[in-house]
Design a protein around this motif. Structure first.
Motif, PDB file in Angstrom:
ATOM      1  N   ASP A   1     -37.578  43.263  24.005  1.00  0.00           N
ATOM      2  CA  ASP A   1     -36.915  43.300  22.789  1.00  0.00           C
ATOM      3  C   ASP A   1     -36.451  44.492  22.485  1.00  0.00           C
ATOM      4  O   ASP A   1     -36.303  44.828  21.340  1.00  0.00           O
ATOM      5  CB  ASP A   1     -38.228  42.688  21.630  1.00  0.00           C
ATOM      6  N   ARG A   2     -36.207  45.393  23.631  1.00  0.00           N
ATOM      7  CA  ARG A   2     -35.553  46.797  23.429  1.00  0.00           C
ATOM      8  C   ARG A   2     -34.227  46.671  23.661  1.00  0.00           C
ATOM      9  O   ARG A   2     -33.919  45.897  24.562  1.00  0.00           O
ATOM     10  CB  ARG A   2     -36.365  47.728  24.340  1.00  0.00           C
TER      11      ARG A   2
ATOM     12  N   GLY B   1     -31.456  51.947  24.190  1.00  0.00           N
ATOM     13  CA  GLY B   1     -32.583  52.507  23.603  1.00  0.00           C
ATOM     14  C   GLY B   1     -33.685  53.133  24.658  1.00  0.00           C
ATOM     15  O   GLY B   1     -34.844  53.276  24.597  1.00  0.00           O
ATOM     16  N   TYR B   2     -32.838  53.084  26.159  1.00  0.00           N
ATOM     17  CA  TYR B   2     -34.112  53.762  27.148  1.00  0.00           C
ATOM     18  C   TYR B   2     -33.829  55.039  27.514  1.00  0.00           C
ATOM     19  O   TYR B   2     -32.808  55.534  27.157  1.00  0.00           O
ATOM     20  CB  TYR B   2     -33.390  52.962  28.415  1.00  0.00           C
TER      21      TYR B   2
ATOM     22  N   LEU C   1     -35.334  38.865  33.879  1.00  0.00           N
ATOM     23  CA  LEU C   1     -35.350  39.777  32.535  1.00  0.00           C
ATOM     24  C   LEU C   1     -35.007  39.147  31.456  1.00  0.00           C
ATOM     25  O   LEU C   1     -35.497  39.144  30.269  1.00  0.00           O
ATOM     26  CB  LEU C   1     -34.634  40.784  33.095  1.00  0.00           C
ATOM     27  N   GLN C   2     -33.881  38.464  31.438  1.00  0.00           N
ATOM     28  CA  GLN C   2     -33.317  37.759  30.348  1.00  0.00           C
ATOM     29  C   GLN C   2     -34.170  36.816  29.757  1.00  0.00           C
ATOM     30  O   GLN C   2     -34.600  36.780  28.584  1.00  0.00           O
ATOM     31  CB  GLN C   2     -31.903  37.027  30.625  1.00  0.00           C
TER      32      GLN C   2
ATOM     33  N   LEU D   1     -31.468  44.814  30.004  1.00  0.00           N
ATOM     34  CA  LEU D   1     -31.282  46.044  31.202  1.00  0.00           C
ATOM     35  C   LEU D   1     -30.932  47.291  30.194  1.00  0.00           C
ATOM     36  O   LEU D   1     -30.065  47.136  29.463  1.00  0.00           O
ATOM     37  CB  LEU D   1     -29.927  45.717  32.023  1.00  0.00           C
ATOM     38  N   PRO D   2     -31.080  48.376  30.760  1.00  0.00           N
ATOM     39  CA  PRO D   2     -30.644  49.840  30.141  1.00  0.00           C
ATOM     40  C   PRO D   2     -29.117  49.747  30.419  1.00  0.00           C
ATOM     41  O   PRO D   2     -28.674  49.235  31.627  1.00  0.00           O
ATOM     42  CB  PRO D   2     -31.365  50.678  30.818  1.00  0.00           C
ATOM     43  N   ASP D   3     -28.345  50.314  29.495  1.00  0.00           N
ATOM     44  CA  ASP D   3     -27.059  50.270  29.587  1.00  0.00           C
ATOM     45  C   ASP D   3     -26.587  50.937  30.947  1.00  0.00           C
ATOM     46  O   ASP D   3     -25.577  50.897  31.545  1.00  0.00           O
ATOM     47  CB  ASP D   3     -26.358  50.911  28.412  1.00  0.00           C
ATOM     48  N   GLU D   4     -27.377  52.234  31.184  1.00  0.00           N
ATOM     49  CA  GLU D   4     -26.925  52.936  32.238  1.00  0.00           C
ATOM     50  C   GLU D   4     -27.184  52.190  33.536  1.00  0.00           C
ATOM     51  O   GLU D   4     -26.464  52.410  34.801  1.00  0.00           O
ATOM     52  CB  GLU D   4     -27.966  54.221  32.590  1.00  0.00           C
TER      53      GLU D   4
END
Length: 135
Positions: free
Chosen positions: A77-78, A82-83, A110-111, A117-120
């Motif tokens: 739920d992040r 936000g990473y 993961l979904q 996933l982190p945007d990066e």
């Protein structure tokens, strides 16, 4: 000069038509309602094993499979933005220790687990999965 005027006019008319089509479509869809998906449309193209392995959509499979990544469950739920850099690196470490054909299944897992996933890392995932599809 006249040709340029015709081209500008044609582009303006095309833009107006596109805007009207978008407006008409949005008026037909009630606020907040998602388009209905026909289950028959979700069926694979006949190469089921290939489609399922390469799809990033969680709707393709409802089975959660762990890829020796249980530690990532703490990120449930992040939001993707936000990473920290260190946390994004954890995702990269897991991703780069698996075979490239496993990456799409990992993202689906993961979904299904509620982990964004982190945007990066997203661009790297799309690159790996895209290369697999081209091969």
């Amino acid at each position: 000069m006249q040709i340029i005027l015709y081209m500008v006019t044609a582009l303006a008319v095309l833009g107006i038509v596109a805007a009207l089509a978008n407006w008409w479509h949005s008026r037909r869809m009630p606020e907040g309602e998602e388009p209905q998906v026909n289950p028959a449309d979700m069926e694979c193209c006949g190469q089921h094993e290939v489609c399922e392995k390469e799809s990033l959509l969680a709707a393709v499979s409802k089975q959660i499979e762990y890829y020796d990544d249980e530690e990532l469950d703490r990120f449930r739920d992040r939001e993707g933005d936000g990473y920290t850099d260190e946390e994004a690196e954890e995702f990269r470490n897991v991703m780069y220790t698996m075979r490239s054909e496993e990456v799409a299944g990992w993202v689906r897992s993961l979904q299904l687990r509620g982990i964004n996933l982190p945007d990066e890392v997203k661009d790297e995932v799309f690159l790996i999965v895209g290369e697999r599809r081209m091969a």
